[in-house]
Design a protein around this motif. Sequence first.
Motif, PDB file in Angstrom:
ATOM      1  N   THR A  40       9.336   6.016  23.005  1.00 28.89           N
ATOM      2  CA  THR A  40       9.125   5.800  21.566  1.00 28.89           C
ATOM      3  C   THR A  40       7.669   5.895  21.163  1.00 28.89           C
ATOM      4  O   THR A  40       7.373   6.051  19.975  1.00 28.89           O
ATOM      5  CB  THR A  40       9.643   4.414  21.167  1.00 28.89           C
ATOM      6  N   GLY A  41       6.761   5.763  22.125  1.00 35.36           N
ATOM      7  CA  GLY A  41       5.347   5.750  21.787  1.00 35.36           C
ATOM      8  C   GLY A  41       4.891   4.440  21.170  1.00 35.36           C
ATOM      9  O   GLY A  41       3.750   4.347  20.694  1.00 35.36           O
ATOM     10  N   ASN A  42       5.734   3.438  21.154  1.00 41.34           N
ATOM     11  CA  ASN A  42       5.396   2.127  20.573  1.00 41.34           C
ATOM     12  C   ASN A  42       4.939   1.185  21.693  1.00 41.34           C
ATOM     13  O   ASN A  42       5.731   0.801  22.553  1.00 41.34           O
ATOM     14  CB  ASN A  42       6.614   1.552  19.863  1.00 41.34           C
ATOM     15  N   PRO A  43       3.656   0.756  21.721  1.00 38.00           N
ATOM     16  CA  PRO A  43       3.174  -0.117  22.797  1.00 38.00           C
ATOM     17  C   PRO A  43       3.717  -1.545  22.724  1.00 38.00           C
ATOM     18  O   PRO A  43       3.516  -2.325  23.650  1.00 38.00           O
ATOM     19  CB  PRO A  43       1.653  -0.103  22.605  1.00 38.00           C
ATOM     20  N   CYS A  44       4.402  -1.876  21.615  1.00 39.46           N
ATOM     21  CA  CYS A  44       4.941  -3.239  21.505  1.00 39.46           C
ATOM     22  C   CYS A  44       5.996  -3.524  22.564  1.00 39.46           C
ATOM     23  O   CYS A  44       6.139  -4.666  23.028  1.00 39.46           O
ATOM     24  CB  CYS A  44       5.527  -3.460  20.114  1.00 39.46           C
ATOM     25  N   TYR A  45       6.758  -2.494  22.958  1.00 42.27           N
ATOM     26  CA  TYR A  45       7.761  -2.701  24.014  1.00 42.27           C
ATOM     27  C   TYR A  45       7.093  -3.130  25.326  1.00 42.27           C
ATOM     28  O   TYR A  45       7.611  -3.972  26.067  1.00 42.27           O
ATOM     29  CB  TYR A  45       8.573  -1.423  24.217  1.00 42.27           C
ATOM     30  N   ASP A  46       5.949  -2.515  25.586  1.00 43.14           N
ATOM     31  CA  ASP A  46       5.223  -2.875  26.808  1.00 43.14           C
ATOM     32  C   ASP A  46       4.744  -4.323  26.749  1.00 43.14           C
ATOM     33  O   ASP A  46       4.800  -5.058  27.750  1.00 43.14           O
ATOM     34  CB  ASP A  46       4.030  -1.929  26.976  1.00 43.14           C
TER      35      ASP A  46
ATOM     36  N   PRO B  60      -2.119  -4.028  19.200  1.00 46.44           N
ATOM     37  CA  PRO B  60      -1.564  -2.949  20.029  1.00 46.44           C
ATOM     38  C   PRO B  60      -2.560  -1.815  20.227  1.00 46.44           C
ATOM     39  O   PRO B  60      -3.306  -1.466  19.315  1.00 46.44           O
ATOM     40  CB  PRO B  60      -0.333  -2.496  19.222  1.00 46.44           C
TER      41      PRO B  60
ATOM     42  N   THR C 246       8.382   2.350  26.005  1.00 44.08           N
ATOM     43  CA  THR C 246       7.107   2.718  25.390  1.00 44.08           C
ATOM     44  C   THR C 246       6.853   4.224  25.531  1.00 44.08           C
ATOM     45  O   THR C 246       6.370   4.875  24.603  1.00 44.08           O
ATOM     46  CB  THR C 246       5.958   1.914  26.037  1.00 44.08           C
TER      47      THR C 246
ATOM     48  N   SER D  15      10.464  -1.765  30.087  1.00 45.17           N
ATOM     49  CA  SER D  15       9.611  -1.834  28.893  1.00 45.17           C
ATOM     50  C   SER D  15       8.629  -0.665  28.842  1.00 45.17           C
ATOM     51  O   SER D  15       8.370  -0.100  27.760  1.00 45.17           O
ATOM     52  CB  SER D  15       8.855  -3.156  28.878  1.00 45.17           C
TER      53      SER D  15
ATOM     54  N   LEU E 265       0.787  -7.652  21.314  1.00 45.30           N
ATOM     55  CA  LEU E 265       1.547  -7.580  20.059  1.00 45.30           C
ATOM     56  C   LEU E 265       0.625  -7.700  18.852  1.00 45.30           C
ATOM     57  O   LEU E 265       0.845  -7.041  17.813  1.00 45.30           O
ATOM     58  CB  LEU E 265       2.603  -8.683  20.029  1.00 45.30           C
TER      59      LEU E 265
ATOM     60  N   PRO F   2      -3.005   2.175  22.288  1.00 46.37           N
ATOM     61  CA  PRO F   2      -2.251   3.259  22.941  1.00 46.37           C
ATOM     62  C   PRO F   2      -2.396   3.179  24.454  1.00 46.37           C
ATOM     63  O   PRO F   2      -3.402   2.718  24.987  1.00 46.37           O
ATOM     64  CB  PRO F   2      -2.905   4.526  22.389  1.00 46.37           C
TER      65      PRO F   2
END
Length: 484
Positions: free
Chosen positions: A332-338, A251, A329, A325, A248, A253
């Motif tokens: 959405t391409g958002n690594p925060c979910y992972d 982050p 990711t 999660s 978090l 990719p």
Amino acid sequence: NSEDGPPKSASGDAPETISAGLHPVSFIFLLLSYAVRAVLKKREYGAKYTQNNFITAVRAMNEFCLKPSDLEQLRKIRRRSPHDDTEAFTVFLRSDVEAKALDVWGSHEALARERNLRKEVEREYQENIFRNQQLLKEYKDFWGNTKVSTLTPVVVFFVLSNGLNFFFKLLAWVYTGSASMFSEAIHSLADTCNQGLLALGISQSIRNPDAGHPYGFSNMRYIASLISGVGIFMMGSGLSWYHGIMGLLHPEPIESLLWAYCILAGSLVSEGATLLVAINEIKKSAHHHEVSFYEYVMQSRDPSTNVVLLEDAAAVIGVIIAASSMGLTSLTGNPCYDSLGSIGVGTLLGAVSAFLIYTNTEALLGRSIQPERVQKLTEFLENDPAVSRAIHDVKATDLGLSKVRFKAEVDFDGRVVTRSYLEKQDIDQILYEIQQVKTPEELENFMLKHGENIIDTLGAEVDRLEKELKQRNPEVRHVDLEIL
């Protein structure tokens, strides 16, 4: 001297004064009572009184350095054994043994020298035993200890399954860099190590009791499960939270997650299969102990299987959290979910470890068995004729592996015990002995003889109750009945 006043009795009162107005028979009985009190009051419980103490043949030979042939000519007395599975044994008068020892060795000094010499020989013998045990241990360590331990199939299967899962998840994390996949890899590693601890605990728990551990090693399963719970918290939860928080804060990719999804699918199948094995094992054990599935798990009756159940259930849920999660990711391409998925897996592991630590700590503290089972054991004692008064301080502790230790303070009915003794005696002979009592010393000897026999009868009643309690309740392995 007339000025000194009348002679005093043992209690300080003048018999002439007390006898005023009494019937002659009553006066004679009163004088006899004073004489008995005086004898008992003046009795010195020293060497003269204890010369009639009993001593066994083994103690006689060890303490007085005698041979079996030395004891053949001494007076022999048969005594009731304190153990319910052995017959009466022979004892000797200590005074006879001491006299025989002096006759054999000539003096107290010679006897003392022989004792010191034998102690030195015994010390050297024990040292040789210790050295031989050390050599045997080194031999086993070198060639391998072939002792077979009883490991439950669910534990063995789980160790192998989690070892493979850790290997493939680690490869997926190296390829993708996913925080959730890292948490899952750490999760499988923690499970594998913890199951190894459980296997060690099981192998130790089946060891036979010894002099240093008279109640056995069954608690080793709880100890191993407790360490397993702490290991999950430190290795699984700690690293998962750390990796998720770092994801978090920084982050990065993530590469293609296709291989990660395939490995998670395979892990879900293997974890689910192990979970089904654990559930079936617990259902069988719960049915055998006549309790529900939930009660069996909450009471931690088999800590090894319970740990497998909880860890595998957490593994299945953890795979679902990681896959969800990682899916968010990918969409959405958002690594925060992972990273949030990694924290979620860590939180799940923390909850499982907290439950394991709590349940196994309760078991190690000496948890009582169910109240209805305690009531069943108590009712058996209360319904016995010899226990017609009360039972206090009842404790029934679960020792693990379906073993129970029962302890109670029992108030026996002395009348029932005395009747039980009289039923085995010749009443005419006892009446004859009573009629022969003429002096305070004869009265004392009569009471001491039958009083000791009644105490032996009470001990036999305790042995009988303990034996019947174990026969009616096979799970009760240790019974301690204290006489009030």
